[in-house]
Design an enzyme around this catalytic site. Structure first.
Site: not given
Ligand SMILES: O=P(O)(O)OC[C@H]1O[C@H](O)[C@H](O)[C@@H](O)[C@@H]1O
Length: 412
Positions: A383, A276, A255
């Site tokens: 998302k 292995h 990331e």
């Molecule tokens: O802590 P939050 O705001 O729930 O985010 C949780 C996770 O989701 C995000 O999309 C990123 O991929 C991460 O870097 C982060 O730790």
């Protein structure tokens, strides 16, 4: 903790580095932001220890509900230092797994720790909504069995809970040495103050040279090898208690560094098992990998093999060490660069220093590559697309793309 870089040097492997190249990489001039660099000393480990102890007095089990940086840090510390504790991590959307977990813990005597910096992560919010209903169905008032760790601007701050902790002022994947990563361990009775102290041990003076600072030296080494053609970075701890650390490494490395068409692919492995499995590719495949061995140091369990030929009288510890050394040598024979991180046992201090050192290494590698190691723009579109697919009209454009990609062009 020591870091042995011998096997990345040109004396050892073709295409290797020189001490001067690492020392003059500019890693000593990389500015690591104070919020990351000073997190250990700013973390009130005593307060976290007390909070965990209070929860352990009332509850028999602890379930962390979070994902990514809101889960992997805590899971790393717990799996390394309290692997048998009744502490569980819900970090995915898997109804079967969640159902099995809810059936296995005493709901009335389980504390659910919701961890989310944004407070808006779909997986975390959805999982907690299901848990909340399960608590109600069991006749338990959810607020009694819930604590939250979340950011200042998060909607979770208004949640009715037993306690609300503030998410450290760092990106989630850099939050292991804070309440985010340490509350689960504190519940399990881990000496979290020593974990934080280990992180502080990893912090070095700002004017230190690259070769005086393991984090900076690792960041420089990874970056320079990447410039030389290394495309994958294998994290291979020789201890099952450190397997989750390898998962944590995959997130922070991918990331933070996977941007603008650059970034090494982090690969999780475990020794000796993956001798292995993965080793054939590492030795005889494309010469584009760096392998990092994490040697846990001695183990208390002195199992000794009896009546087995050349293994007679050999302890499992000795066998593990011999295999690690042999695997390192086999990589050197085929000019595969490799690093050896040597722990003085899997202890709170060593785990804290290991985590902190790789946070610094990640920041340094990112800055040397000219990328921002603290954001993750690439994950945001997906998302929105998921929200669109679930009917959120503010993401209708993404929804259309999801629909078109679902059209089957070829099925075999
Ligand atoms: O802590 P939050 O705001 O729930 O985010 C949780 C996770 O989701 C995000 O999309 C990123 O991929 C991460 O870097 C982060 O730790």
């Amino acid at each position: 903790m020591n870091v042995d870089l011998s096997n990345v040097l040109e004396e050892r492997v073709d295409g290797g580095l020189t001490r001067d190249k690492v020392a003059e990489s500019g890693a000593d001039e990389v500015d690591v932001p104070e919020n990351v660099a000073r997190l250990p000393e700013r973390t009130d480990a005593g307060e976290i220890a007390e909070a965990g102890a209070r929860l352990a007095e009332r509850f028999d089990a602890f379930v962390n509900i979070g994902i990514g940086g809101s889960s992997l840090g805590g899971a790393t510390v717990v799996d390394a230092l309290a692997p048998d504790a009744p502490v569980y991590f819900v970090d995915n959307v898997d109804p079967d797994a969640l159902a099995r977990l809810l059936d296995s813990v005493p709901l009335r005597d389980t504390v659910f720790s919701v961890v989310s910096k944004s407070g808006r992560t779909a997986e975390t919010v959805a999982n907690y909504a299901v848990v909340r209903d399960a608590l109600r169905e069991a006749g338990v008032e959810p607020s009694e069995n819930t604590v939250v760790t979340t950011g200042e601007a998060s909607p979770l701050r208004d949640a009715d809970t037993r306690a609300t902790f503030t998410f450290a002022d760092v990106p989630g994947r850099y939050s292991a040495l804070s309440t985010v990563g340490l509350l689960p361990a504190a519940f399990a009775g881990v000496d979290v103050e020593s974990v934080v102290r280990g992180g502080e041990d990893g912090a070095v003076e700002r004017d230190a040279g690259v070769l005086d600072d393991a984090g900076r030296a690792l960041g420089a080494t990874n970056h320079l090898l990447g410039e030389g053609g290394v495309r994958a970075s294998v994290m291979m701890p020789y201890a099952e208690r450190l397997e989750t650390f390898a998962d944590w490494y995959v997130q922070i490395w991918a990331e933070s560094l996977g941007k603008d068409g650059t970034g090494q692919t982090p690969v999780r492995a475990v020794g000796a098992t993956d001798q292995h499995s993965l080793l054939q590719l590492l030795v005889d495949g494309p010469g584009d990998k760096l392998v990092t061995f994490v040697d846990p140091g001695g183990s208390e369990d002195g199992f000794v093999v009896e009546d087995e030929g050349y293994l007679n009288g050999v302890s499992l510890d000795e066998l593990r060490s011999a295999e690690l050394d042999a695997t390192r040598a086999s990589l050197v024979r085929d000019d595969v660069p490799n690093v050896r991180v040597e722990l003085d046992g899997v202890t709170p201090e060593e785990v804290g220093e290991l985590l902190y050192t790789y946070e610094i290494a990640t920041v340094v590698a990112g800055r040397l590559a000219g990328v921002n190691p603290f954001d993750q723009p690439g994950v945001e579109w997906g998302k929105r697309a998921a929200r669109g697919a679930l009917g959120d009209d503010s993401c209708a454009e993404e929804r259309e793309v999801v629909g078109s990609v679902k059209e089957t062009l070829l099925r075999v």
